[in-house]
Design an enzyme around this catalytic site. Structure first.
Site, PDB file in Angstrom:
ATOM      1  N   LYS A   1       5.610  -3.965 -14.103  1.00  0.00           N
ATOM      2  CA  LYS A   1       4.995  -3.151 -13.047  1.00  0.00           C
ATOM      3  C   LYS A   1       5.027  -1.659 -13.415  1.00  0.00           C
ATOM      4  CE  LYS A   1       6.094  -6.470  -9.393  1.00  0.00           C
ATOM      5  NZ  LYS A   1       6.521  -6.619  -7.983  1.00  0.00           N
TER       6      LYS A   1
ATOM      7  N   TYR B   1      -2.805  -9.950  -5.132  1.00  0.00           N
ATOM      8  CA  TYR B   1      -1.762 -10.261  -4.144  1.00  0.00           C
ATOM      9  C   TYR B   1      -2.354 -10.748  -2.822  1.00  0.00           C
ATOM     10  CZ  TYR B   1       2.197  -8.361  -6.852  1.00  0.00           C
ATOM     11  OH  TYR B   1       3.189  -8.157  -7.783  1.00  0.00           O
TER      12      TYR B   1
ATOM     13  N   ASN C   1      10.476  -3.436  -8.132  1.00  0.00           N
ATOM     14  CA  ASN C   1      11.355  -4.437  -8.759  1.00  0.00           C
ATOM     15  C   ASN C   1      10.936  -4.789 -10.195  1.00  0.00           C
ATOM     16  OD1 ASN C   1       9.117  -5.942  -8.125  1.00  0.00           O
ATOM     17  ND2 ASN C   1      10.192  -7.500  -6.962  1.00  0.00           N
TER      18      ASN C   1
ATOM     19  N   HIS D   1       6.847  -8.841 -12.290  1.00  0.00           N
ATOM     20  CA  HIS D   1       6.317  -9.930 -11.464  1.00  0.00           C
ATOM     21  C   HIS D   1       6.219 -11.167 -12.337  1.00  0.00           C
ATOM     22  CE1 HIS D   1       3.719 -12.318  -8.857  1.00  0.00           C
ATOM     23  NE2 HIS D   1       3.065 -12.629  -9.961  1.00  0.00           N
TER      24      HIS D   1
ATOM     25  N   GLU E   1      -3.226 -16.741 -11.505  1.00  0.00           N
ATOM     26  CA  GLU E   1      -2.852 -15.396 -11.963  1.00  0.00           C
ATOM     27  C   GLU E   1      -3.254 -15.158 -13.422  1.00  0.00           C
ATOM     28  OE1 GLU E   1       1.303 -14.919 -11.003  1.00  0.00           O
ATOM     29  OE2 GLU E   1       0.861 -14.749  -8.865  1.00  0.00           O
TER      30      GLU E   1
HETATM   31  P1  CMP Z   1       6.541  -9.870  -6.627  1.00  0.00           P
HETATM   32  O1  CMP Z   1       7.358 -10.893  -7.307  1.00  0.00           O
HETATM   33  O2  CMP Z   1       5.537  -9.126  -7.417  1.00  0.00           O
HETATM   34  O3  CMP Z   1       5.800 -10.544  -5.361  1.00  0.00           O
HETATM   35  C1  CMP Z   1       5.431  -9.805  -4.208  1.00  0.00           C
HETATM   36  C2  CMP Z   1       5.960  -8.409  -4.222  1.00  0.00           C
HETATM   37  O4  CMP Z   1       5.954  -7.735  -2.969  1.00  0.00           O
HETATM   38  C3  CMP Z   1       7.416  -8.399  -4.628  1.00  0.00           C
HETATM   39  O5  CMP Z   1       7.544  -8.762  -5.984  1.00  0.00           O
HETATM   40  C4  CMP Z   1       7.826  -6.983  -4.261  1.00  0.00           C
HETATM   41  O6  CMP Z   1       7.446  -6.032  -5.241  1.00  0.00           O
HETATM   42  C5  CMP Z   1       6.945  -6.707  -3.026  1.00  0.00           C
HETATM   43  N1  CMP Z   1       7.713  -6.650  -1.793  1.00  0.00           N
HETATM   44  C6  CMP Z   1       7.912  -5.557  -1.054  1.00  0.00           C
HETATM   45  N2  CMP Z   1       8.628  -5.824   0.042  1.00  0.00           N
HETATM   46  C7  CMP Z   1       8.897  -7.135   0.014  1.00  0.00           C
HETATM   47  C8  CMP Z   1       9.607  -8.009   0.884  1.00  0.00           C
HETATM   48  N3  CMP Z   1      10.206  -7.585   1.986  1.00  0.00           N
HETATM   49  N4  CMP Z   1       9.677  -9.313   0.534  1.00  0.00           N
HETATM   50  C9  CMP Z   1       9.086  -9.747  -0.608  1.00  0.00           C
HETATM   51  N5  CMP Z   1       8.393  -8.956  -1.460  1.00  0.00           N
HETATM   52  C10 CMP Z   1       8.303  -7.666  -1.157  1.00  0.00           C
END
Ligand code: CMP
Length: 137
Positions: free
Chosen positions: A9, A49, A112, A115, A126
């Site tokens: 990311k 998303y 985070n 992904h 994806e």
């Molecule tokens: P990712 O694995 O990319 O899938 C969805 C993304 O939404 C997640 O990682 C986070 O970057 C983002 N996100 C932000 N807030 C939340 C939340 N409360 N719960 C889950 N995903 C979140």
């Protein structure tokens, strides 16, 4: 053999840890079947998303994912989906196992670093979202 989509990311790219993350994938036995660096538009991030549309974090998430370049990869190997998720650690970095990418580098549940696809059907969607079949080796 299984394939999964991985994204480093914008926060991971900014931290200059692309090589460190790829090293972890390769050390665990995953192969890079495809890779490119792209800067997603907000619309591209929204489409990627779409499954989260309507959730409270959707707008912030898609803004974040389109604020800078990312590295998208197809990882290939035995149980690639589960293995990639194990290497990443839990979505919430506070719950991620020590030594995982998110435990080591994530700053919040939103920022985070990586992904990864969570199931075979999402992996197929994806991978197809970013790569043509002839771009995958
Ligand atoms: P990712 O694995 O990319 O899938 C969805 C993304 O939404 C997640 O990682 C986070 O970057 C983002 N996100 C932000 N807030 C939340 C939340 N409360 N719960 C889950 N995903 C979140």
């Amino acid at each position: 053999m299984e394939r999964t989509l991985s994204i480093i990311k914008p926060d991971g790219v900014r931290k200059n840890i692309t090589g460190e993350i790829i090293r972890r994938f390769e050390s665990a036995g995953l192969k890079i079947a495809a890779m490119k660096k792209i800067h997603m538009s907000k619309e591209t991030a929204e489409g990627f998303y779409a499954v989260h549309k309507g959730k409270f974090f959707y707008d912030e998430l898609t803004s974040f994912m389109s604020e800078g370049p990312v590295v998208v990869m197809v990882l290939e190997g035995e149980n690639a989906i589960a293995l990639n998720r194990k290497l990443m650690g839990a979505t919430n970095f506070k719950e991620a196992d020590p030594g995982t990418i998110r435990a080591d580098f994530a700053e919040s549940i939103q920022f985070n670093v990586v992904h990864g696809s969570d199931a075979p059907d999402t992996a197929e969607f994806e991978i197809g979202y970013f790569f043509k079949p002839e771009e995958i080796f």
